[in-house]
Each structure stands twice: as structure tokens, then as C-alpha cells.
Design a protein around this motif. Structure first.
Motif, PDB file in Angstrom:
ATOM      1  N   VAL A  75       6.826  50.837 105.735  1.00 36.65           N
ATOM      2  CA  VAL A  75       6.807  51.700 107.274  1.00 36.65           C
ATOM      3  C   VAL A  75       7.843  51.601 107.359  1.00 36.65           C
ATOM      4  N   ASP A  76       8.102  52.646 108.525  1.00 39.23           N
ATOM      5  CA  ASP A  76       9.665  53.309 109.478  1.00 39.23           C
ATOM      6  C   ASP A  76       9.746  51.885 109.702  1.00 39.23           C
ATOM      7  N   GLY A  77      11.081  52.047 109.049  1.00 38.68           N
ATOM      8  CA  GLY A  77      11.990  50.915 110.117  1.00 38.68           C
ATOM      9  C   GLY A  77      12.065  49.982 109.271  1.00 38.68           C
ATOM     10  N   GLY A  78      11.822  49.726 107.933  1.00 39.53           N
ATOM     11  CA  GLY A  78      12.442  48.181 106.805  1.00 39.53           C
ATOM     12  C   GLY A  78      11.300  47.966 107.337  1.00 39.53           C
ATOM     13  N   SER A  79      10.295  47.739 107.578  1.00 40.84           N
ATOM     14  CA  SER A  79       8.950  46.897 107.327  1.00 40.84           C
ATOM     15  C   SER A  79       7.805  47.178 106.764  1.00 40.84           C
ATOM     16  N   ARG A  80       7.113  46.573 105.914  1.00 38.26           N
ATOM     17  CA  ARG A  80       5.795  46.357 105.037  1.00 38.26           C
ATOM     18  C   ARG A  80       5.035  45.271 105.332  1.00 38.26           C
ATOM     19  N   ALA A  81       4.319  46.463 105.414  1.00 40.38           N
ATOM     20  CA  ALA A  81       2.382  46.035 105.269  1.00 40.38           C
ATOM     21  C   ALA A  81       1.665  46.227 104.101  1.00 40.38           C
ATOM     22  N   GLU A  82       0.714  44.763 104.747  1.00 36.35           N
ATOM     23  CA  GLU A  82      -0.044  44.504 103.679  1.00 36.35           C
ATOM     24  C   GLU A  82      -1.489  43.722 103.935  1.00 36.35           C
ATOM     25  N   TRP A  83      -2.164  44.591 103.535  1.00 33.34           N
ATOM     26  CA  TRP A  83      -3.812  43.569 103.370  1.00 33.34           C
ATOM     27  C   TRP A  83      -4.470  43.435 102.456  1.00 33.34           C
ATOM     28  N   ARG A  84      -5.293  42.949 102.587  1.00 32.67           N
ATOM     29  CA  ARG A  84      -6.739  42.667 101.744  1.00 32.67           C
ATOM     30  C   ARG A  84      -7.726  43.244 102.793  1.00 32.67           C
ATOM     31  N   TRP A  85      -8.666  43.340 102.302  1.00 29.15           N
ATOM     32  CA  TRP A  85      -9.801  43.871 102.569  1.00 29.15           C
ATOM     33  C   TRP A  85     -11.014  42.569 102.796  1.00 29.15           C
ATOM     34  N   SER A  86     -12.052  42.454 104.014  1.00 23.35           N
ATOM     35  CA  SER A  86     -12.719  41.908 104.114  1.00 23.35           C
ATOM     36  C   SER A  86     -14.163  42.459 104.611  1.00 23.35           C
ATOM     37  N   PRO A  87     -14.916  42.365 103.262  1.00 18.71           N
ATOM     38  CA  PRO A  87     -16.345  42.861 103.340  1.00 18.71           C
ATOM     39  C   PRO A  87     -16.961  42.742 103.937  1.00 18.71           C
ATOM     40  N   LEU A  88     -17.473  41.797 104.158  1.00 21.75           N
ATOM     41  CA  LEU A  88     -18.779  41.483 105.605  1.00 21.75           C
ATOM     42  C   LEU A  88     -17.761  42.010 106.803  1.00 21.75           C
ATOM     43  N   ALA A  89     -17.025  41.548 107.165  1.00 23.62           N
ATOM     44  CA  ALA A  89     -16.291  41.994 108.556  1.00 23.62           C
ATOM     45  C   ALA A  89     -16.179  43.629 108.714  1.00 23.62           C
ATOM     46  N   LEU A  91     -18.742  45.791 106.829  1.00 25.36           N
ATOM     47  CA  LEU A  91     -20.192  45.905 106.394  1.00 25.36           C
ATOM     48  C   LEU A  91     -20.721  45.696 108.481  1.00 25.36           C
ATOM     49  N   THR A  92     -20.328  44.449 109.295  1.00 30.77           N
ATOM     50  CA  THR A  92     -20.968  44.305 110.171  1.00 30.77           C
ATOM     51  C   THR A  92     -20.161  45.626 110.991  1.00 30.77           C
ATOM     52  N   GLY A  93     -18.936  45.970 111.299  1.00 32.93           N
ATOM     53  CA  GLY A  93     -18.118  46.424 111.686  1.00 32.93           C
ATOM     54  C   GLY A  93     -17.971  48.353 111.280  1.00 32.93           C
ATOM     55  N   ILE A  94     -19.224  48.223 110.582  1.00 30.81           N
ATOM     56  CA  ILE A  94     -19.315  49.404 109.745  1.00 30.81           C
ATOM     57  C   ILE A  94     -18.157  50.669 109.831  1.00 30.81           C
ATOM     58  N   GLY A  95     -17.175  50.249 108.988  1.00 30.45           N
ATOM     59  CA  GLY A  95     -15.610  50.238 108.504  1.00 30.45           C
ATOM     60  C   GLY A  95     -15.210  49.650 107.586  1.00 30.45           C
ATOM     61  N   PHE A  96     -13.666  49.832 107.945  1.00 36.81           N
ATOM     62  CA  PHE A  96     -13.259  48.924 106.496  1.00 36.81           C
ATOM     63  C   PHE A  96     -11.904  48.423 107.277  1.00 36.81           C
ATOM     64  N   ALA A  97     -12.529  46.853 106.860  1.00 37.91           N
ATOM     65  CA  ALA A  97     -11.637  45.813 107.955  1.00 37.91           C
ATOM     66  C   ALA A  97     -10.982  45.263 107.100  1.00 37.91           C
ATOM     67  N   ALA A  98      -9.648  44.882 107.338  1.00 35.93           N
ATOM     68  CA  ALA A  98      -8.691  44.248 106.720  1.00 35.93           C
ATOM     69  C   ALA A  98      -8.321  43.053 107.566  1.00 35.93           C
ATOM     70  N   ASP A  99      -7.561  42.381 106.358  1.00 39.08           N
ATOM     71  CA  ASP A  99      -6.998  41.653 107.497  1.00 39.08           C
ATOM     72  C   ASP A  99      -5.045  42.280 107.096  1.00 39.08           C
ATOM     73  N   VAL A 100      -4.546  42.037 108.114  1.00 42.02           N
ATOM     74  CA  VAL A 100      -3.315  42.890 108.110  1.00 42.02           C
ATOM     75  C   VAL A 100      -2.338  41.674 108.509  1.00 42.02           C
ATOM     76  N   THR A 101      -0.750  41.907 107.500  1.00 43.44           N
ATOM     77  CA  THR A 101       0.441  41.197 108.320  1.00 43.44           C
ATOM     78  C   THR A 101       1.186  42.477 108.120  1.00 43.44           C
ATOM     79  N   VAL A 102       2.229  42.382 108.662  1.00 44.53           N
ATOM     80  CA  VAL A 102       3.219  43.374 108.820  1.00 44.53           C
ATOM     81  C   VAL A 102       5.218  42.392 108.191  1.00 44.53           C
ATOM     82  N   SER A 103       5.660  42.699 107.375  1.00 43.08           N
ATOM     83  CA  SER A 103       6.556  41.799 108.182  1.00 43.08           C
ATOM     84  C   SER A 103       8.625  42.284 107.218  1.00 43.08           C
ATOM     85  N   GLY A 104       9.363  42.281 107.693  1.00 47.83           N
ATOM     86  CA  GLY A 104      10.434  43.147 108.145  1.00 47.83           C
ATOM     87  C   GLY A 104      11.747  42.930 109.312  1.00 47.83           C
TER      88      GLY A 104
END
Length: 251
Positions: A75-89, A91-104
Motif C-alpha cells: 500500500v502506498d506510504g510503506g504499508s502492507r495489506a494482508e488478507w485471509r479469505w473467510s468462506p462462511l462470511a 456466503l452469508t454476505g454474498i460477496g468476497f469476505a476476508a480478515d484483513v491486517t495492515v502493517s507498516g
């Protein structure tokens, strides 16, 4: 009158006339078991297929690596975004759901994200953020050297239900226009509260909400209206001409 042997023979004949009656329940159980095993196998196959989709499909950013299941992107500014897909969320959210962490630099954030075509929903965004991360998202015309504490319950951009609810609290620091001299800014609190039809925005010195630097609102349709007060213009001359100003735009 039938002999004693005739009755058992007749009963046996009746039973033999419907040879499937005994094994039908067993066959139904076997059919259900086969369907269940087939469904599990299909689910495993689809999950494996999704897990191999490149990360750049989800995050069309330069440098995206990994897969849709577990990926990362700078991510601009020297940070880094990382995600892990959440299949159940997903399905229930009718979209692509993920747990996200941003570090920098000065940044350590966690959140839950839900992406749909044309919209994004962030929930439970908590942690610390450096101004570089904010600049990468909002693209302001000034730069700051300060750190912020983030506690946002919800941020929805795009779609028909835009809004936000939570707080970003900044520590004292320095800000200024690009190429210009920085000025000292006090600790501030950016509050946004969701009300029916509109998210109400207030930026003020920490603990002095009734002395706002910026007030405004974001409608569910994405119309953003901000007012920089005269006091806000005096405290942040890099943000507004003297006396304050009004900003109206659409997200």
C-alpha cells in the motif's frame, strides 16, 4: 379349508411378489450417503479451485502476491495489506469476505472486509495508523507527521447504503502543504456517527467536540458535505483559506 401348510406358502408368495420392499430403505440411505459424499467432494474441489486464484484478481494492485485464499499487497506510504479469505462470511454476505491486517510505519490495523461489485464494507477496524496510510486512501493535498488510534465499527463505501460509525483519534503532530512549512496541530478526534439516512462528521480538538474544526455529513447515496470552520482554518491553514470553506462532492 386350507391345510396348515397352505397359509405359510401364501404368505411367502405375497412377500415374494414385492421383492424390493425390504431393501428400499437401505437403498435410500445409500443414495443419501452418496449425495452427501458427492457434495463434500464438490465443496472441497471448489474450495481448492478458489484457493489457487491469483491474489491480483481480488486486489488489482501492483505487487499483489499469493492467492484469493491468502494474499498480500503493498500500500502506498510503506504499508502492507494482508488478507485471509473467510468462506462462511462470503456466503452469508454474498460477496468476497476476508480478515484483513495492515502493517507498516506507525501502523498495525485489523479489520473485516466485504467486497461486492461497486462497494466495500469494513467492520471492526481497530489499531494504530500512520498518516501515510490515510494519505494512500484519501489522497490529501498536505502531509502530516502524526499517529492515530483507529476504532471504526463500520465504513461502507459504494452501493446504496453508504455511511460510517466510529472514531479516529490523532496525537499532536505537524502538518503542512507539500513543499511548504509545517505547522503544529493539536491532538484531535474525528468522530462519525451513523444516523438514519446520514453519517454525521465532526473533527475537533481532543475533548472539545463543541469547538469543531470540520463538520459535515455523508448521505447513504454518497453525497459528502464538509464545512471547515473559521477556527479550523486558523488551526490548519494548509487545509482551508482564512475564514473557512465548504466542500461538496460525491463518493
Amino acid at each position: 379349508m386350507p391345510t396348515p401348510e397352505a397359509v405359510p406358502a401364501a404368505a411367502a408368495a405375497a412377500i415374494d411378489a414385492y421383492p424390493d420392499s425390504y431393501d428400499a430403505p437401505v437403498r435410500r440411505r445409500l443414495d443419501r450417503r452418496a449425495l452427501a459424499i458427492g457434495g463434500i467432494g464438490l465443496g472441497v474441489y471448489l474450495s481448492t479451485l478458489l484457493a489457487t486464484i491469483p491474489a491480483r484478481i481480488v486486489a488489482p494492485l501492483p505487487g499483489a502476491t499469493g492467492t484469493i485464499w491468502h494474499g498480500a499487497a503493498p500500500v502506498d506510504g510503506g504499508s502492507r495489506a494482508e488478507w485471509r479469505w473467510s468462506p462462511l462470511a462470503s456466503l452469508t454476505g454474498i460477496g468476497f469476505a476476508a480478515d484483513v491486517t495492515v502493517s507498516g510505519p506507525q501502523t498495525a490495523l485489523t479489520a473485516r472486509a466485504l467486497l461486492r461489485p461497486g462497494s466495500m464494507l469494513l467492520e471492526d477496524a481497530k489499531g494504530r495508523a500512520g498518516f501515510g496510510l490515510i494519505a494512500a486512501i484519501a489522497r490529501p493535498s498536505f502531509a502530516c507527521d502524526l499517529s492515530m488510534r483507529v476504532d471504526l465499527a463500520r465504513v461502507a463505501i459504494g452501493g446504496g447504503k453508504q455511511g460510517a460509525d466510529g472514531r479516529i483519534a490523532s496525537e499532536p503532530g505537524n502538518c503542512g502543504p507539500f513543499g511548504g512549512a509545517p505547522v503544529a496541530v493539536p491532538a484531535m478526534a474525528f468522530d462519525v456517527r451513523q444516523t438514519p439516512g446520514m453519517a454525521v462528521i465532526n473533527l475537533a480538538p481532543a475533548g472539545e467536540r463543541r469547538r469543531p474544526f470540520i463538520v459535515g455529513g455523508l448521505t447513504e447515496e454518497g453525497k459528502l458535505r464538509l464545512i471547515v470552520t473559521a477556527e479550523g482554518a486558523a488551526a490548519m491553514p494548509f487545509l482551508s483559506p482564512p475564514g473557512g470553506m465548504k466542500i461538496e462532492t460525491e463518493l
